[in-house]
Scaffold this motif. Structure first.
Motif, PDB file in Angstrom:
ATOM      1  N   ALA A   1       0.817  -1.215   0.000  1.00 42.80           N
ATOM      2  CA  ALA A   1       0.000   0.000   0.000  1.00 42.80           C
ATOM      3  C   ALA A   1       0.849   1.263   0.000  1.00 42.80           C
ATOM      4  O   ALA A   1       0.549   2.233  -0.705  1.00 42.80           O
ATOM      5  CB  ALA A   1      -0.925  -0.001   1.214  1.00 42.80           C
ATOM      6  N   ALA A   2       1.926   1.261   0.782  1.00 40.04           N
ATOM      7  CA  ALA A   2       2.728   2.478   0.950  1.00 40.04           C
ATOM      8  C   ALA A   2       3.720   2.692  -0.178  1.00 40.04           C
ATOM      9  O   ALA A   2       3.931   3.816  -0.634  1.00 40.04           O
ATOM     10  CB  ALA A   2       3.468   2.423   2.282  1.00 40.04           C
ATOM     11  N   GLY A   3       4.339   1.599  -0.625  1.00 40.31           N
ATOM     12  CA  GLY A   3       5.335   1.704  -1.688  1.00 40.31           C
ATOM     13  C   GLY A   3       6.444   2.665  -1.335  1.00 40.31           C
ATOM     14  O   GLY A   3       6.998   2.617  -0.245  1.00 40.31           O
TER      15      GLY A   3
ATOM     16  N   GLY B   1      -6.821  -7.428  -8.002  1.00 45.43           N
ATOM     17  CA  GLY B   1      -7.765  -6.762  -8.903  1.00 45.43           C
ATOM     18  C   GLY B   1      -8.270  -5.437  -8.379  1.00 45.43           C
ATOM     19  O   GLY B   1      -8.875  -4.654  -9.128  1.00 45.43           O
ATOM     20  N   LEU B   2      -8.027  -5.152  -7.087  1.00 47.59           N
ATOM     21  CA  LEU B   2      -8.475  -3.882  -6.516  1.00 47.59           C
ATOM     22  C   LEU B   2      -7.655  -2.720  -7.069  1.00 47.59           C
ATOM     23  O   LEU B   2      -6.455  -2.866  -7.324  1.00 47.59           O
ATOM     24  CB  LEU B   2      -8.359  -3.917  -4.986  1.00 47.59           C
ATOM     25  CG  LEU B   2      -9.294  -4.893  -4.255  1.00 47.59           C
ATOM     26  CD1 LEU B   2      -8.963  -4.942  -2.770  1.00 47.59           C
ATOM     27  CD2 LEU B   2     -10.754  -4.495  -4.441  1.00 47.59           C
ATOM     28  N   PRO B   3      -8.275  -1.549  -7.257  1.00 46.31           N
ATOM     29  CA  PRO B   3      -7.552  -0.417  -7.872  1.00 46.31           C
ATOM     30  C   PRO B   3      -6.463   0.162  -6.977  1.00 46.31           C
ATOM     31  O   PRO B   3      -6.585   0.164  -5.752  1.00 46.31           O
ATOM     32  CB  PRO B   3      -8.674   0.613  -8.094  1.00 46.31           C
ATOM     33  CG  PRO B   3      -9.728   0.261  -7.087  1.00 46.31           C
ATOM     34  CD  PRO B   3      -9.674  -1.224  -6.941  1.00 46.31           C
ATOM     35  N   GLY B   4      -5.412   0.660  -7.603  1.00 44.53           N
ATOM     36  CA  GLY B   4      -4.340   1.361  -6.896  1.00 44.53           C
ATOM     37  C   GLY B   4      -3.732   0.550  -5.765  1.00 44.53           C
ATOM     38  O   GLY B   4      -3.406  -0.631  -5.919  1.00 44.53           O
ATOM     39  N   SER B   5      -3.608   1.214  -4.611  1.00 45.09           N
ATOM     40  CA  SER B   5      -2.989   0.563  -3.454  1.00 45.09           C
ATOM     41  C   SER B   5      -4.020  -0.065  -2.511  1.00 45.09           C
ATOM     42  O   SER B   5      -3.671  -0.492  -1.417  1.00 45.09           O
ATOM     43  CB  SER B   5      -2.156   1.593  -2.675  1.00 45.09           C
ATOM     44  OG  SER B   5      -2.985   2.655  -2.226  1.00 45.09           O
ATOM     45  N   TRP B   6      -5.277  -0.122  -2.955  1.00 50.95           N
ATOM     46  CA  TRP B   6      -6.329  -0.657  -2.093  1.00 50.95           C
ATOM     47  C   TRP B   6      -6.141  -2.134  -1.768  1.00 50.95           C
ATOM     48  O   TRP B   6      -6.591  -2.611  -0.733  1.00 50.95           O
ATOM     49  CB  TRP B   6      -7.708  -0.420  -2.713  1.00 50.95           C
ATOM     50  CG  TRP B   6      -8.155   1.006  -2.548  1.00 50.95           C
ATOM     51  CD1 TRP B   6      -8.190   1.975  -3.500  1.00 50.95           C
ATOM     52  CD2 TRP B   6      -8.579   1.629  -1.340  1.00 50.95           C
ATOM     53  NE1 TRP B   6      -8.607   3.175  -2.976  1.00 50.95           N
ATOM     54  CE2 TRP B   6      -8.864   2.992  -1.634  1.00 50.95           C
ATOM     55  CE3 TRP B   6      -8.748   1.181  -0.029  1.00 50.95           C
ATOM     56  CZ2 TRP B   6      -9.297   3.894  -0.676  1.00 50.95           C
ATOM     57  CZ3 TRP B   6      -9.202   2.085   0.934  1.00 50.95           C
ATOM     58  CH2 TRP B   6      -9.460   3.423   0.607  1.00 50.95           C
ATOM     59  N   GLY B   7      -5.479  -2.846  -2.671  1.00 55.82           N
ATOM     60  CA  GLY B   7      -5.184  -4.250  -2.396  1.00 55.82           C
ATOM     61  C   GLY B   7      -4.286  -4.396  -1.180  1.00 55.82           C
ATOM     62  O   GLY B   7      -4.510  -5.262  -0.318  1.00 55.82           O
ATOM     63  N   GLY B   8      -3.281  -3.524  -1.084  1.00 58.20           N
ATOM     64  CA  GLY B   8      -2.377  -3.546   0.069  1.00 58.20           C
ATOM     65  C   GLY B   8      -3.094  -3.171   1.352  1.00 58.20           C
ATOM     66  O   GLY B   8      -2.872  -3.774   2.401  1.00 58.20           O
TER      67      GLY B   8
END
Length: 381
Positions: free
Chosen positions: A44-46, A198-205
């Motif tokens: 999420a943070a990257g 499959g969740l957009p952006g960082s929402w998967g994290g």
């Protein structure tokens, strides 16, 4: 009667085996959950992780975050396990240290809530509230001593770095060589990541970290319940044999019982009604509560074994910080006669005030766990 007793024994034995099996499963879930928190946080943070940590970069703000989080969750084991996961995801150890200290203070609110059960009887309440708050004052004094030392000299950071130093080199003692949990947690973590990809952006994290935190809650709660049911007879025997047999015996017993039940809140809360009903004296249970502080560190140490990758050694380091902090605080404060008496005297004064007016309880809880943390966090932003 004999036949009933003989059939009851195998049934109880089989129930215990099921409980032990469930306990092993919950331990695995805890390790898996910590790994998920770290992986989810990194995902999420990257590259923006450092900016996310700026809100807690001030040590006092980090301390207050630890206090509030633990007071809300009612479990220092859960909060420190989450902190281990965050360090695995890139949270700097020096930022996490004050949070761990705050977790020690936040967990003491449980005892205070338990003492309210004696509110009907003025004298019982005075004793129970004194017993509940002696733990608070000890931890507040410990933080008052060690947080400035940490801010000035990095004391706990340096000691824990020294302890993990052998693991930072290649060879037989490397963390890679000790990575026995990675192979059994990685497949499920990777599978969950694939499902959330499959969740957009960082929402998967974010989703992975939230799932990990939820699993930490569930696993530690279940572990506590299972350990209490497995150890109920033995733990009670240990409690009765431990109290009043000298401070060292009390500290060791408090440590062992807390390791068994996986919750310092449970261990110390057991003491409150015993003191309230005048079965035990506050001075007798004081060393036992200090042992509970040390015993609760086992959960974070177990959680650290789940961490893999370059931050694994730092996850172990923050778990060791929790242990070193509690051991050093016990040695310094309880080992120094004039310091040893301060938590007792403060708790007795507050107990007397609480017995005269229940508003003292509200003022104390509101000030220590809500007002001061809120003001400090706002001031240090």
């Amino acid at each position: 009667m004999t036949s009933q007793a003989s059939t009851a024994a195998p049934i109880n034995s089989s129930k215990n085996w099921v409980r032990w099996a469930n306990l092993a499963l919950m331990l695995y879930v805890l390790l898996l959950a910590v790994s998920m928190v770290g992986s989810g946080f990194k995902w999420a943070a990257g590259d923006e992780a450092k900016t996310l940590f700026e809100f807690a970069s001030h040590p006092v703000a980090g301390l207050m975050i630890g206090i509030v989080a633990t007071a809300l969750i009612q479990s220092s084991s859960t909060v420190t396990s989450i902190i281990v996961g965050l360090v695995a995801g890139g949270l700097p150890v020096e930022t996490a240290i004050p949070m761990v200290m705050g977790a020690n203070i936040g967990t003491t609110v449980t005892n205070t809530l338990v003492s309210l059960g004696h509110a009907r009887c003025k004298e019982e309440f005075r004793r129970a509230f004194t017993c509940a708050t002696v733990h608070d004052f000890f931890n507040l004094i410990a933080v008052a001593i060690f947080l400035p030392l940490e801010m000035m000299f990095g004391l706990l950071d340096k000691i824990s770095s020294w302890l993990v130093a052998p693991l930072m080199f290649d060879g037989s003692l490397s963390m890679k060589g000790l990575d026995f949990m990675g192979p059994i947690t990685k497949p499920l973590v990777s599978g969950t990541k694939d499902m959330l990809s499959g969740l957009p952006g960082s929402w998967g994290g974010v989703a992975l970290a939230v799932i990990g935190i939820a699993l930490i809650f569930a696993s530690i709660t279940m572990m506590g319940k299972l350990m209490r049911s497995l150890m109920v007879g033995r733990a009670k025997d240990m409690l009765h044999s431990a109290i009043g047999r000298g401070p060292i015996h009390g500290i060791v017993s408090g440590t062992l019982v807390t390791i068994l039940v996986q919750s310092s809140s449970t261990t110390t809360s057991l003491m409150v009604p015993l003191v309230g009903t005048n079965v035990l004296k506050v001075r007798d249970v004081y060393p036992f509560t200090l042992g509970a502080n040390i015993g609760t560190c086992i959960t974070a140490l177990l959680a650290a074994t789940a961490v893999t990758g370059p931050n694994a050694v730092f996850a172990l380091q923050i778990a060791l910080v929790h242990l070193v902090f509690n051991v050093m605080a016990t040695l310094l404060i309880f080992g120094t006669p004039f310091l040893r008496e301060i938590p007792l005297k403060c708790a007795e004064m507050l107990g007397d005030a609480a017995a005269k007016s229940k508003l003292a309880v509200v003022a104390y809880l509101g000030l220590v766990f809500i007002a001061i943390p809120s003001i400090v966090m706002l001031a240090t932003q």
